[in-house]
Write a protein that holds these residues in place. Structure first.
Motif, PDB file in Angstrom:
ATOM      1  N   LYS A  93       0.816  -1.216   0.000  1.00 36.95           N
ATOM      2  CA  LYS A  93       0.000   0.000   0.000  1.00 36.95           C
ATOM      3  C   LYS A  93       0.854   1.272   0.000  1.00 36.95           C
ATOM      4  CE  LYS A  93      -2.673  -1.187   3.550  1.00 36.95           C
ATOM      5  NZ  LYS A  93      -2.329  -2.608   3.793  1.00 36.95           N
ATOM      6  N   THR A  94       2.010   1.199   0.667  1.00 41.47           N
ATOM      7  CA  THR A  94       2.829   2.415   0.775  1.00 41.47           C
ATOM      8  C   THR A  94       3.151   2.972  -0.609  1.00 41.47           C
ATOM      9  OG1 THR A  94       3.841   1.260   2.621  1.00 41.47           O
ATOM     10  CG2 THR A  94       4.768   3.394   2.046  1.00 41.47           C
ATOM     11  N   ALA A  95       3.558   2.101  -1.504  1.00 41.16           N
ATOM     12  CA  ALA A  95       3.883   2.570  -2.852  1.00 41.16           C
ATOM     13  C   ALA A  95       2.618   2.939  -3.617  1.00 41.16           C
ATOM     14  CB  ALA A  95       4.660   1.495  -3.603  1.00 41.16           C
ATOM     15  N   LEU A 108      -4.813   8.680   4.639  1.00 39.63           N
ATOM     16  CA  LEU A 108      -5.070   8.028   5.928  1.00 39.63           C
ATOM     17  C   LEU A 108      -4.616   6.582   5.774  1.00 39.63           C
ATOM     18  CD1 LEU A 108      -8.685   9.413   6.589  1.00 39.63           C
ATOM     19  CD2 LEU A 108      -6.501  10.354   7.380  1.00 39.63           C
ATOM     20  N   ASP A 109      -3.431   6.284   6.268  1.00 36.20           N
ATOM     21  CA  ASP A 109      -2.908   4.924   6.120  1.00 36.20           C
ATOM     22  C   ASP A 109      -3.321   4.099   7.327  1.00 36.20           C
ATOM     23  OD1 ASP A 109      -1.571   2.820   4.961  1.00 36.20           O
ATOM     24  OD2 ASP A 109       0.355   3.327   5.867  1.00 36.20           O
ATOM     25  N   GLU A 110      -3.662   2.868   7.095  1.00 32.67           N
ATOM     26  CA  GLU A 110      -4.136   2.003   8.183  1.00 32.67           C
ATOM     27  C   GLU A 110      -5.229   2.699   8.976  1.00 32.67           C
ATOM     28  OE1 GLU A 110      -2.158  -0.908   9.599  1.00 32.67           O
ATOM     29  OE2 GLU A 110      -0.401  -0.829   8.303  1.00 32.67           O
ATOM     30  N   ALA A 111      -6.225   3.174   8.241  1.00 33.32           N
ATOM     31  CA  ALA A 111      -7.290   3.953   8.867  1.00 33.32           C
ATOM     32  C   ALA A 111      -7.983   3.160   9.977  1.00 33.32           C
ATOM     33  CB  ALA A 111      -8.306   4.370   7.810  1.00 33.32           C
TER      34      ALA A 111
HETATM   35 MG    MG Z   1       1.403  -0.010   5.265  1.00 33.42          MG
END
Ligand code: MG
Ligand code: ADP
Length: 626
Positions: free
Chosen positions: A53-55, A152-155
């Motif tokens: 997901k980061t990329a 919002l990462d890992e919401a």
């Molecule tokens: Mg992640």
């Protein structure tokens, strides 16, 4: 043209991707990146941890940044300091060929002035934990009024951790026309609420489960005080006399010291870590495969290649830094279709990690309590009684019998049994008599642990940790229980078999017997555990067509139950399926460990089992494939 080019990424990103060694985009990247590059849109992306997901947000976010503009243009919110640092690091890697692009991490527990200074120097991207971000906004140390993108990462995890208010406050400080990209492993109501409130017609991306854990592994956690970790480990080993396990520690040092302590305390343990020579490591692995080692204490790196099939337990002595690693650890057990247990020893403050792991593995943990000294003594006694029962007599002994008889002639059978068991067992008893219970229970208990008052005539509902996974259906479980407990046809009722556990009821008059007799069986290297359930199973048994008049247990209460299995061992195949079923067969090949001077209870080496019979037959047979 490689697949990343097809997604529309520019040259400097493609160069960086090459350096990173990514050959093909992952599913979430393939689905999200083109959408995000093509238009300015909100996005909801659901994908498990470890899917890249980061990329998926990092590449398009970077491509959309105007480096000439010194304003902060991208804000990434992430739940923890570790993730924050990790994302920052990744972003820096992605942008390595873009001159002047700055990414700054903001998180609690570090100097706020230093972070403010860094931001002042210019931060195109801020990666922040919500708490610290809110703090810096309040102090006027950051300006996010010009951002174009908020990630919002890992919401779900952020909301789990109670950051809802902070997130709402932060978002209200950002421009109306920015885009919000929400990434989450799951979509609980709170996440949906955020999406509804702050996003406009978001594009949606969902990818399949990449990370679901093996269904043959059950997961348990034990909450203890940090200083009790080692003691907890010992008790877990003591309550699983047939344990064959990998114990994971975080560092080489811990690995070494835990192994040393275990060895000193008489366990068959060894350390496996990177400071050992190749020859030493090979030696350890050979002993482990040969079962001379029951507890292999290892680092994640060293344990990577372990391909031993019969491991009964994986113990997370400490959780890994990266919870994703948990999956690799637990995958050491439950291999080749066998069942296994993955245990986490955890402190209260780490408890929230359990739900993160549950999301990754798509399975629920069961909260357990470290067995008390008394319970362990019961388990060990039972084990010992079985061992005595199963021991094959070497007739060399016959020559000495007259002399031995002379010495022991004053003892009747019962006294003799007590004494024989005591020879081996006193040490254990002595050790645990002095020990307090290791309680440090978490808040997740669904089952009651506080004693409840029952009187005869009441229904008692029990939770038992065996189920369809152990090849029981409700009828087999009922048969097993009533035969083991020596109860009548209708004394066990409302048997409800789930996959990893089951429920059943008895009248309160049988409660003590159930608790003492069933708690102590071990199946598949796993200890059968019965607890009183809070749930009464709904209604009286009479509604269940009970014929009434259950017969009494006969012979009064079986206190502890532990010695029943050793009584005249002759009727193994008689009608009474009992403890003798568990380990019946030859017990030859027993090796004795010489005792050491430590006061700790000494473990028995595992006896080699022969053919087993009865209910445990299938479980045992499936596990032993030496
Ligand atoms: Mg992640
Ligand atoms: P998530 O945020 O979904 O948990 P990460 O972004 O942390 O996943 O990525 C997990 C791992 O996969 C990282 O080590 C990352 O470097 C690697 N990774 C990501 N995308 C790719 C890719 N396209 N090819 C190979 N490895 C990748």
């Amino acid at each position: 043209m490689n697949k990343f080019e097809q997604l529309g990424l520019n040259e400097s990103l493609l160069l960086a991707i090459k350096d990173l060694g990514f050959e093909n985009p992952s599913e979430v990247q393939e689905k999200a990146i083109p959408v995000l590059l093509e238009k300015n849109t909100d996005l909801v992306a659901l994908a498990q941890t470890g899917t890249g997901k980061t990329a998926a947000f990092g590449f398009p976010a970077i491509q959309k940044i105007n480096v000439e503009d010194r304003n902060t243009q991208v804000l990434i919110l992430s739940p923890t300091r570790e993730l924050c640092l990790q994302i920052t690091n990744e972003m820096k890697n992605y942008a390595k060929y873009i001159k002047g692009l700055n990414t700054v991490a903001i998180y609690g527990g570090a100097s706020i002035t230093e972070q403010a200074r860094e931001i002042k120097r210019g931060a195109h991207v801020i990666v922040a934990t919500p708490g610290r971000m809110q703090d810096m906004i309040n102090r006027g140390l950051v300006n996010i009024k010009n951002i174009n993108i908020c990630v919002l990462d890992e919401a779900d995890e952020m909301l789990n951790m109670g950051f809802y208010e902070d997130i709402v406050a932060i978002l209200s400080d950002t421009p109306e026309d920015k885009n919000t990209w929400l990434f989450s492993a799951t979509m609980p109501a709170e996440v949906a609420r955020i999406a509804k409130k702050f996003m406009k017609e978001p594009a949606e991306v969902t990818v399949g489960h990449k990370n679901a854990g093996s269904k043959t592994v059950s997961h348990e956690f034990y909450v203890v005080n940090a200083r009790d970790r080692y003691e907890a480990l010992k008790r877990l080993a003591d309550s699983n006399p047939d344990i064959f396990s990998v114990v994971f520690c975080r560092t080489k040092r811990d690995t070494q010291s835990v192994a040393e302590k275990l060895i000193e305390d008489g366990y068959n343990a060894a350390a496996l870590h990177g400071d050992l020579s190749q020859a030493q490591r090979d030696g350890v692995m050979k002993s482990f495969r040969g079962r001379q080692i029951q507890m292999l204490v290892a680092t994640d790196v060293a344990a990577r290649g372990i391909d031993v099939d019969d491991i009964t337990h994986v113990v997370n002595y400490q959780l890994p830094d990266e919870i994703e690693t948990y999956n690799h650890r637990s995958g050491r057990t439950g291999r080749a279709g066998k069942t296994g247990t993955s245990i986490v020893i955890i402190t209260k403050s780490e408890l929230r990690k359990i739900s993160s792991i549950e999301r990754i593995i798509q399975q629920k943990f069961e909260e357990k309590t470290i067995p008390s000294g008394i319970e362990i003594c019961e388990i060990q006694l039972l084990h010992l009684a079985n061992k005595i029962n199963d021991t094959e007599v070497d007739h060399e002994i016959d020559n000495y019998l007259p002399a031995i008889n002379d010495v022991l002639s004053g003892l009747d059978k019962e006294e003799l049994i007590k004494k024989i068991v005591s020879v081996e067992f006193n040490r254990f008893l002595e050790y645990y008599k002095k020990k307090r219970d290791l309680s440090g229970s978490g808040e997740r208990s669904e089952r009651s642990s506080e004693p409840r008052e029952f009187k005869a005539g009441d229904d008692v509902r029990y939770f038992i940790n065996i189920g369809s996974r152990d090849d029981f259906d409700w009828m087999q479980l009922k048969d097993f229980l009533k035969e083991t407990l020596d109860l009548g046809r209708d004394d066990v009722f409302k048997v409800d078999v789930k996959e990893g556990f089951s429920f059943f009821n008895t009248d309160a008059e049988h409660m003590e017997k159930v608790m003492s007799v069933i708690n102590g069986f071990d199946m598949n290297g796993r200890r059968i555990n019965v607890e009183i359930s809070k749930n009464d199973g709904g209604g009286r048994r009479d509604h269940n067509g009970r014929s009434g008049g259950g017969r009494s247990s006969g012979g009064g209460r079986s206190s502890g139950g532990g010695f029943r299995g050793s009584r005249d061992g002759g009727n193994r195949d008689g009608g009474n399926r009992n403890f003798t079923k568990r380990d019946s067969g030859s017990g030859s090949g027993e090796r004795r460990r010489s005792s050491s001077s430590s006061d700790a209870p000494k473990r028995e080496r595992k006896s080699s089992e022969g053919e087993s019979k009865g209910f445990f037959e299938k479980a045992k047979r499936s596990r032993r494939s030496e």
